[in-house]
Motif scaffolding. Sequence first.
Motif, mmCIF file in Angstrom:
data_model
loop_
_atom_site.group_PDB
_atom_site.id
_atom_site.type_symbol
_atom_site.label_atom_id
_atom_site.label_comp_id
_atom_site.label_asym_id
_atom_site.label_seq_id
_atom_site.Cartn_x
_atom_site.Cartn_y
_atom_site.Cartn_z
ATOM 1 N N ARG A 121 0.819 -1.206 0.000
ATOM 2 C CA ARG A 121 0.000 0.000 0.000
ATOM 3 C C ARG A 121 0.856 1.259 0.000
ATOM 4 O O ARG A 121 0.650 2.185 -0.770
ATOM 5 C CB ARG A 121 -0.896 0.037 1.251
ATOM 6 N N GLN A 130 -3.773 -1.612 -12.681
ATOM 7 C CA GLN A 130 -5.079 -1.200 -12.153
ATOM 8 C C GLN A 130 -6.094 -2.329 -12.299
ATOM 9 O O GLN A 130 -6.879 -2.587 -11.390
ATOM 10 C CB GLN A 130 -5.575 0.043 -12.881
ATOM 11 N N GLU A 131 -6.052 -2.991 -13.443
ATOM 12 C CA GLU A 131 -6.938 -4.139 -13.653
ATOM 13 C C GLU A 131 -6.754 -5.166 -12.545
ATOM 14 O O GLU A 131 -7.710 -5.737 -12.049
ATOM 15 C CB GLU A 131 -6.612 -4.830 -14.987
ATOM 16 N N GLN A 176 -6.113 -4.876 -9.641
ATOM 17 C CA GLN A 176 -6.643 -4.521 -8.319
ATOM 18 C C GLN A 176 -8.162 -4.541 -8.273
ATOM 19 O O GLN A 176 -8.760 -4.131 -7.290
ATOM 20 C CB GLN A 176 -6.124 -3.136 -7.923
ATOM 21 N N THR A 177 -8.786 -5.032 -9.346
ATOM 22 C CA THR A 177 -10.246 -4.972 -9.416
ATOM 23 C C THR A 177 -10.932 -5.831 -8.361
ATOM 24 O O THR A 177 -11.758 -5.348 -7.599
ATOM 25 C CB THR A 177 -10.728 -5.428 -10.813
ATOM 26 N N GLY A 178 -10.602 -7.114 -8.337
ATOM 27 C CA GLY A 178 -11.357 -8.042 -7.508
ATOM 28 C C GLY A 178 -11.035 -7.918 -6.033
ATOM 29 O O GLY A 178 -9.958 -7.456 -5.650
ATOM 30 N N GLY A 179 -11.969 -8.337 -5.197
ATOM 31 C CA GLY A 179 -11.738 -8.280 -3.761
ATOM 32 C C GLY A 179 -12.587 -9.304 -3.039
ATOM 33 O O GLY A 179 -13.008 -10.306 -3.624
ATOM 34 N N LYS A 190 -7.649 -9.963 -12.957
ATOM 35 C CA LYS A 190 -8.507 -9.044 -12.208
ATOM 36 C C LYS A 190 -8.587 -9.302 -10.714
ATOM 37 O O LYS A 190 -9.072 -8.473 -9.960
ATOM 38 C CB LYS A 190 -9.903 -9.040 -12.810
ATOM 39 N N ILE A 191 -8.155 -10.484 -10.280
ATOM 40 C CA ILE A 191 -8.213 -10.756 -8.841
ATOM 41 C C ILE A 191 -6.797 -10.864 -8.273
ATOM 42 O O ILE A 191 -6.584 -11.079 -7.093
ATOM 43 C CB ILE A 191 -9.015 -12.062 -8.569
ATOM 44 N N SER A 197 -4.142 -9.026 -7.446
ATOM 45 C CA SER A 197 -3.585 -8.259 -6.342
ATOM 46 C C SER A 197 -4.147 -8.733 -4.997
ATOM 47 O O SER A 197 -3.403 -9.050 -4.067
ATOM 48 C CB SER A 197 -3.894 -6.782 -6.567
ATOM 49 N N PHE A 198 -5.457 -8.827 -4.931
ATOM 50 C CA PHE A 198 -6.111 -9.273 -3.698
ATOM 51 C C PHE A 198 -5.720 -10.711 -3.358
ATOM 52 O O PHE A 198 -5.399 -11.036 -2.213
ATOM 53 C CB PHE A 198 -7.634 -9.159 -3.868
#
Lengths: 117, 494
Positions: free
Chosen positions: B109, B275-276, B278-281, B422-423, B425-426
């Motif tokens: 972060r 950025q893509e 970091q989409t999913g969470g 899309k997922i 990063s999380f």
Amino acid sequence: MSILVAVTDSPEGSKALVAAADEAQLLGQKLYVLNLALRSLADLPVVDAGVEIINRKGRGDRDPVHAVLDEIENLKIDRLVIGIKRRSAVGKALLGSVSQRLLLECPVPVVAVKVDA
Amino acid sequence: MLVCPAPRQMTYDIPGDERFTMASSSAPAHTSDTPSNLPPDTPGPHVSRLRLITVVATFGGLLFGYDTGVINGALEPMTEQLGLTSTTEGIVVSILIFGAAIGALLGGRLSDSFGRRHNIIWLAGLFIVGTIGCSLSPSWEVLTVFRFILGLAVGGASTTVPVYLAEVSPYERRGSLVTRNEVMIVLGQFLAFIINAIIFQIWGGEEHVWRWMLVVAVLPAFALLFGMLRMPESPRWLSGRGRDDEAREVLHQVRSPERADAEMDEVHALIEEEQEAQTGGWSDLAVPWVRRLIFIGIGLGIVQQVTGINSIMYYGTQLLQDAGFSAEAAIIANTLNGLASLLGITVGILLINKIDRRRMLLGGYGLIIFFHLAVGLAGNFLPENDFKPYAILVLVALFVFFMQGTLGPLVWLMLAEIFPLKIRSFAMGTCVFVLWITNALVAFAFPQVVSALGIGPTFFIFAGIGVLSTIFIYFFVPETRGKTLEQFEAEMSA
């Protein structure tokens, strides 16, 4: 006037998409498809040339409810279509319910399509 | 690798080697290697500038290794002076790893908000404060606090350094530079073992000897601090903040002029991609195939750590002393574990794309279990003679070698390649956090289990857990080698 359908990666998502396509045809309105899934929707049969697909992208769209509400505002949407399904209490407690929050927070009328109806 | 880094962009390809196949998929590339139509990077003064940057930044990896490894030789004299029990030993050792779990989460972060260079400079400061604090600690409680601070730095370095390296280097060399950082981590541990042994030979009788072992780490920390002050910020980060002019200026420092200008497009594409990612969470866990992949990723992290590799990296010297070596001999013998680890990771990186993932995981775990059992049997049944400690040493070193030659690097590679963009990063963040926590729990429990049950039974427990791990791998972990990301995603979400 335009319609937005929020398509999740689930049977109720596909059901909502089908229902929204009918609704758009019936009302003669433009249909926007917001893809809440993390994969592409391109191979679903209902998605034809007339509709516009919007994908979730970036940290700002991490919460699907935010993503939907943002698009409703940006695209001046008049009606939202979602698919709903009975969820277990544990599942709701852990992951939250996107459809419940949309029903409560969405500023325009919501058409909720049940998967087992 | 033992406890390695969790860069959000991780590549494991080796120069001249087939790059791992999933990276060359047509879609928004798997990781940061976008084989763009860029002009080749011609020789020039920028090459030595880039080399200097990578040398300085990999001091972060070296520190990561040194600080996690140094406890190994320091623990025994520390135990004597501070009066540690097997519980407080576990706390002192594992608190660093708990700190690292948190540091890895926060580090990502912070480096997104304030910049990679900025982050590494602060981490260097944290390394210095933590190291000096630890070496001056009057009690185990104070030591615990500073080990925690050091852990934050280790975790932060584990995420920030590989990202910085990947972002400053040209795509042709990205994989090899990130890989080099991983080798530096293991090298850092090996160096810590050697320096421990040397210091112990010189000041072995001195009760403060462990303080000297710990304090050595301020040297690379200062090198990192003063080095990074002269290094540029990551061009990708700058561009992502809308500072394209500065980004271009940095690229001109580290690329040939034509290449620098041409590369700005790639920089923009990679920012989009990030950025893509970091989409999913959390809410996407409602989707069964996404949940399943994250479950597999978490499992892989746990499976890697329950091999007990880090028990050897943290407690190897003590273990060898328990096995029958004298304190002096154990600290020297332990350097063999460091060497086995370094050789193992080198072999592992060479093999990683030549063998199917599942085969390498299962075969690797088979060998690991074999050596767990062998250590257990030797510990339990060999008569107490001069031969026994050497037998245990060799068996433990072989375990380390095969672990680092298979599961060590492979789990990191798989974590980098099983998640859809899309997922990613999380998912990576979650899996790596669980991996660190598992590492910490094993480190916490190990001394207590050994003191309660002895070496033999402890390794039988590892072997038993290993059998469960093998079952998990066999039934759940999919093959990813030779598949494009699209093929794999289609398979998993079917």
